[in-house]
Design a protein around this motif. Structure first.
Motif, PDB file in Angstrom:
ATOM      1  N   GLN A 238       0.818  -1.221   0.000  1.00  0.00           N
ATOM      2  CA  GLN A 238       0.000   0.000   0.000  1.00  0.00           C
ATOM      3  C   GLN A 238       0.853   1.273   0.000  1.00  0.00           C
ATOM      4  N   CYS A 239       2.089   1.187   0.420  1.00  0.00           N
ATOM      5  CA  CYS A 239       3.003   2.344   0.391  1.00  0.00           C
ATOM      6  C   CYS A 239       3.743   2.406  -0.950  1.00  0.00           C
ATOM      7  N   ARG A 240       4.023   1.224  -1.506  1.00  0.00           N
ATOM      8  CA  ARG A 240       4.865   1.154  -2.705  1.00  0.00           C
ATOM      9  C   ARG A 240       4.234   1.861  -3.906  1.00  0.00           C
TER      10      ARG A 240
ATOM     11  N   ASN B  86      11.332   8.765  -2.465  1.00  0.00           N
ATOM     12  CA  ASN B  86      12.015   7.502  -2.173  1.00  0.00           C
ATOM     13  C   ASN B  86      12.384   7.515  -0.686  1.00  0.00           C
ATOM     14  N   LEU B  87      12.102   6.418   0.011  1.00  0.00           N
ATOM     15  CA  LEU B  87      12.321   6.393   1.468  1.00  0.00           C
ATOM     16  C   LEU B  87      13.669   5.780   1.860  1.00  0.00           C
ATOM     17  N   HIS B  88      14.558   5.616   0.886  1.00  0.00           N
ATOM     18  CA  HIS B  88      15.859   5.026   1.198  1.00  0.00           C
ATOM     19  C   HIS B  88      16.600   5.856   2.260  1.00  0.00           C
TER      20      HIS B  88
ATOM     21  N   GLY C 184      16.228   7.851  10.952  1.00  0.00           N
ATOM     22  CA  GLY C 184      17.295   8.631  11.565  1.00  0.00           C
ATOM     23  C   GLY C 184      17.548   9.956  10.874  1.00  0.00           C
ATOM     24  N   ARG C 185      16.899  10.166   9.725  1.00  0.00           N
ATOM     25  CA  ARG C 185      17.128  11.388   8.955  1.00  0.00           C
ATOM     26  C   ARG C 185      16.033  12.411   9.277  1.00  0.00           C
ATOM     27  N   LYS C 186      16.332  13.674   8.984  1.00  0.00           N
ATOM     28  CA  LYS C 186      15.315  14.727   9.142  1.00  0.00           C
ATOM     29  C   LYS C 186      14.197  14.522   8.128  1.00  0.00           C
TER      30      LYS C 186
HETATM   31  C1  HEC Z   1      -0.918   8.253  -2.311  1.00  0.00           C
HETATM   32  C2  HEC Z   1       0.524   8.260  -2.190  1.00  0.00           C
HETATM   33  C3  HEC Z   1       1.128   7.847  -0.875  1.00  0.00           C
HETATM   34  C4  HEC Z   1       0.939   6.686  -0.160  1.00  0.00           C
HETATM   35  C5  HEC Z   1      -0.030   5.554  -0.461  1.00  0.00           C
HETATM   36  C6  HEC Z   1       1.864   6.729   0.941  1.00  0.00           C
HETATM   37  N1  HEC Z   1       2.589   7.887   0.905  1.00  0.00           N
HETATM   38 FE1  HEC Z   1       4.041   8.447   2.179  1.00  0.00          FE
HETATM   39  N2  HEC Z   1       4.206  10.246   1.260  1.00  0.00           N
HETATM   40  C7  HEC Z   1       3.516  10.628   0.128  1.00  0.00           C
HETATM   41  C8  HEC Z   1       3.826  12.022  -0.191  1.00  0.00           C
HETATM   42  C9  HEC Z   1       3.265  12.820  -1.355  1.00  0.00           C
HETATM   43  C10 HEC Z   1       4.749  12.447   0.789  1.00  0.00           C
HETATM   44  C11 HEC Z   1       5.338  13.836   0.939  1.00  0.00           C
HETATM   45  C12 HEC Z   1       4.454  14.591   1.910  1.00  0.00           C
HETATM   46  C13 HEC Z   1       4.693  16.079   1.986  1.00  0.00           C
HETATM   47  O1  HEC Z   1       5.561  16.624   1.284  1.00  0.00           O
HETATM   48  O2  HEC Z   1       3.942  16.728   2.753  1.00  0.00           O
HETATM   49  C14 HEC Z   1       4.983  11.305   1.674  1.00  0.00           C
HETATM   50  C15 HEC Z   1       5.862  11.307   2.743  1.00  0.00           C
HETATM   51  C16 HEC Z   1       6.177  10.200   3.498  1.00  0.00           C
HETATM   52  C17 HEC Z   1       7.216  10.155   4.494  1.00  0.00           C
HETATM   53  C18 HEC Z   1       8.165  11.299   4.856  1.00  0.00           C
HETATM   54  C19 HEC Z   1       9.420  11.144   3.965  1.00  0.00           C
HETATM   55  C20 HEC Z   1      10.483  12.196   4.179  1.00  0.00           C
HETATM   56  O3  HEC Z   1      11.451  12.185   3.387  1.00  0.00           O
HETATM   57  O4  HEC Z   1      10.400  12.999   5.116  1.00  0.00           O
HETATM   58  C21 HEC Z   1       7.218   8.893   5.016  1.00  0.00           C
HETATM   59  C22 HEC Z   1       8.127   8.366   6.102  1.00  0.00           C
HETATM   60  C23 HEC Z   1       6.170   8.161   4.354  1.00  0.00           C
HETATM   61  N3  HEC Z   1       5.568   8.978   3.432  1.00  0.00           N
HETATM   62  C24 HEC Z   1       5.873   6.835   4.607  1.00  0.00           C
HETATM   63  C25 HEC Z   1       4.807   6.143   4.023  1.00  0.00           C
HETATM   64  C26 HEC Z   1       4.430   4.790   4.367  1.00  0.00           C
HETATM   65  C27 HEC Z   1       5.169   3.911   5.347  1.00  0.00           C
HETATM   66  C28 HEC Z   1       3.321   4.480   3.628  1.00  0.00           C
HETATM   67  C29 HEC Z   1       2.499   3.211   3.660  1.00  0.00           C
HETATM   68  C30 HEC Z   1       1.965   2.829   4.951  1.00  0.00           C
HETATM   69  C31 HEC Z   1       3.033   5.641   2.795  1.00  0.00           C
HETATM   70  N4  HEC Z   1       3.946   6.621   3.071  1.00  0.00           N
HETATM   71  C32 HEC Z   1       1.999   5.726   1.881  1.00  0.00           C
HETATM   72  C33 HEC Z   1       2.642   9.847  -0.589  1.00  0.00           C
HETATM   73  C34 HEC Z   1       2.167   8.602  -0.187  1.00  0.00           C
END
Ligand code: HEC
Length: 137
Positions: free
Chosen positions: A47-49, A65-67, A71-73
């Motif tokens: 669901q996140c991918r 990309n969450l690589h 530990g990062r800001k």
């Molecule tokens: C519909 C698309 C979508 C889905 C699904 C989603 N994300 Fe995200 N995520 C984003 C976006 C867009 C941002 C950037 C948010 C912002 O800039 O306010 C983000 C930001 C994040 C961040 C912060 C990254 C950073 O560099 O600070 C994390 C951690 C994260 N997501 C984890 C997850 C996880 C774990 C899941 C699944 C449980 C998930 N996300 C599901 C779109 C998504």
């Protein structure tokens, strides 16, 4: 003929129910083996991918990309256009903060751009975090 097709539909319904329950069914008991938890985390991460890759050489998608994220800001991935809300949040992604974020992103950073309601089950979140930790190094 009629009975055959009823049997066929019953069979299909069972397959569908089994698939829907597959993630839940693999829930490890407390203290269960880490391999099972990682497997469960991998399934939950589907669901996140849709929006997030985890490996270093993969691109940003709808989300960054969450690589190397743990530990990062927050809002620190190169080349991703974060919302002003997340950029201004001054968060560091330790596991406790990530847990709260996955539970309900809008409660951690109101106005952020991640269109995702959250994961209510704490065990699901723990499995997700274990998977992210293992895969995003
Ligand atoms: C519909 C698309 C979508 C889905 C699904 C989603 N994300 Fe995200 N995520 C984003 C976006 C867009 C941002 C950037 C948010 C912002 O800039 O306010 C983000 C930001 C994040 C961040 C912060 C990254 C950073 O560099 O600070 C994390 C951690 C994260 N997501 C984890 C997850 C996880 C774990 C899941 C699944 C449980 C998930 N996300 C599901 C779109 C998504």
């Amino acid at each position: 003929m009629f009975q055959r097709s009823v049997a066929k539909w019953a069979g299909l319904a069972m397959v569908a129910a089994t698939m829907a329950g597959a993630v839940q069914a693999q829930a490890p008991a407390a203290g269960a083996d880490p391999a099972a938890e990682l497997k469960r985390g991998r399934l939950l991460y589907i669901q996140c991918r849709a929006c997030h890759e985890l490996k270093a050489d993969q691109p940003h998608k709808v989300g960054p990309n969450l690589h190397g994220m743990l530990g990062r800001k927050a809002a620190a991935a190169e080349g991703f256009a974060y919302s002003a809300a997340l950029k201004g949040a001054n968060l560091t992604w330790d596991k406790a903060t990530l847990d709260k974020w996955i539970e309900k992103p809008s409660a951690v950073v109101p106005g952020n751009a991640m269109a995702f309601a959250g994961v209510a089950n704490p065990k699901d979140r723990a499995a997700l975090i274990a998977y992210i930790e293992a895969e995003s190094k």
